[in-house]
Enzyme design. Structure first.
Site, PDB file in Angstrom:
ATOM      1  N   ALA A  65      39.965  13.433 -62.234  1.00 27.17           N
ATOM      2  CA  ALA A  65      40.391  13.646 -63.613  1.00 27.17           C
ATOM      3  C   ALA A  65      41.840  13.195 -63.761  1.00 27.17           C
ATOM      4  CB  ALA A  65      40.266  15.126 -63.955  1.00 27.17           C
ATOM      5  N   GLY A 109      37.426  14.821 -59.575  1.00 31.68           N
ATOM      6  CA  GLY A 109      36.374  14.351 -60.487  1.00 31.68           C
ATOM      7  C   GLY A 109      35.660  13.117 -59.953  1.00 31.68           C
ATOM      8  N   GLU A 112      33.096  14.486 -57.775  1.00 33.44           N
ATOM      9  CA  GLU A 112      32.095  15.127 -58.642  1.00 33.44           C
ATOM     10  C   GLU A 112      31.212  14.085 -59.341  1.00 33.44           C
ATOM     11  OE1 GLU A 112      35.329  17.375 -60.483  1.00 33.44           O
ATOM     12  OE2 GLU A 112      34.158  19.185 -60.140  1.00 33.44           O
ATOM     13  N   GLU A 132      41.746  19.867 -56.168  1.00 35.10           N
ATOM     14  CA  GLU A 132      42.268  20.498 -57.395  1.00 35.10           C
ATOM     15  C   GLU A 132      43.143  21.714 -57.123  1.00 35.10           C
ATOM     16  OE1 GLU A 132      39.105  19.632 -56.848  1.00 35.10           O
ATOM     17  OE2 GLU A 132      38.312  18.530 -58.585  1.00 35.10           O
TER      18      GLU A 132
END
Ligand code: COA
Length: 258
Positions: A65, A109, A112, A132
């Site tokens: 992200a 991300g 993910e 994270e």
């Protein structure tokens, strides 16, 4: 929609999506996420498409992200926008197989996103992680649920609690990755697998995907919901502001547990 952060092409029955934001290591900003959603919609609506390959560059799949974009965000903004759940839902709804071809980093991300795909084929130099925690948040696009299902609680817990990365070898041994290949062969292998799937009966392929996923999905939604709520809640903490600011200012973060 004109794509600026992804490269999107159709090769016979295969849709190929390449993340293409090299200067930010394919970090998932809002626009890139919207483009991915839009590309998936197009591929879903096109009956000639039988399989999708999602890849990054030879150096990086995705660094996760977009931290810069999230740094100043509040809980209210994150909760209201929630563009990450849009992409997560787009993958959940997508009924044709998606193969992730991963080279380099698949972090946060990025990891993910790879795990949202049905098969991960990885280059020998690739690595996976959920860092994270060092930014003052937790994974928010499925990482706590999918990594645990893929590699088991012990490894997933260590990765989420410490940010430890998994090498390609370990990822393959642990069941996160289906196959390792030399980098130079990555796209050829991914395309060969996609073509193999494209040549198989499309309804059976859809049914196989649906049923394998069903085996994993028991109570997945509950877990994802809790995760998403807590991910948003982290934006009410000082450590999130500090962690993300420190990253963008390229300095050590000072966490205070608030
Ligand atoms: N969001 C926004 N920008 C990012 C980013 C992210 N997740 N990851 C990398 N970038 C940017 C860097 O800020 C840098 O931009 P700049 O050149 O304008 O300063 C550029 O991409 C290159 O990154 P850099 O860190 O210099 O590359 P590196 O090769 O030294 O390290 C990584 C690569 C992937 C190990 C490192 O970038 C990293 O740890 N990224 C963050 C991973 C992460 O925590 N993801 C979870 C996000 S919630």
């Amino acid at each position: 929609m004109a794509f600026k952060n992804i490269n999107f092409e159709i090769k016979e029955h295969i849709g190929v999506i390449r993340l293409d934001r090299p200067r930010k290591l394919n970090a998932l900003n809002q626009q890139l996420v919207q483009e991915l959603v839009s590309a998936l919609r197009k591929l879903d609506a096109d009956d000639s498409i039988r399989c999708v390959v999602l890849t990054g560059s030879e150096k990086v799949f995705s660094a996760g992200a977009d931290i810069e974009e999230m740094t100043g965000k509040t809980f209210v903004e994150m909760y209201a926008q929630d563009h990450f759940s849009e992409i997560a839902e787009a993958f959940l709804k997508f009924r044709k197989p998606i193969i992730a071809a991963v080279a380099g980093a698949a972090l946060g991300g990025g990891c993910e996103l790879a795990m949202m795909c049905d098969i991960i084929i990885a280059a020998e130099d690739s690595f996976f992680g959920q860092p994270e925690i060092s930014l003052g948040v937790i994974a928010g696009i499925g990482g706590t649920q999918r990594l645990t299902r893929a590699v088991g609680k012990a490894k997933a817990m260590e990765m989420h609690l410490t940010g430890r990365r998994m090498t390609a070898d370990e990822a393959e041994r642990s069941g996160l990755v289906s196959r390792l290949v030399p980098l130079r062969k990555l796209m050829d292998e991914a395309m060969a697998t996609a073509n193999k799937i494209a040549a198989l009966p499309p309804l059976a392929v859809k049914a196989a995907k649906e049923t394998v996923n069903r085996a994993e999905e028991t109570s997945l939604r509950e877990g994802l919901l809790v995760e998403r709520r807590l991910f948003h809640a982290m934006f009410a903490t000082e450590d999130q502001t500090e962690g993300m600011k420190a990253f963008t200012e390229k300095r050590q973060a000072h966490f205070r547990g608030r």
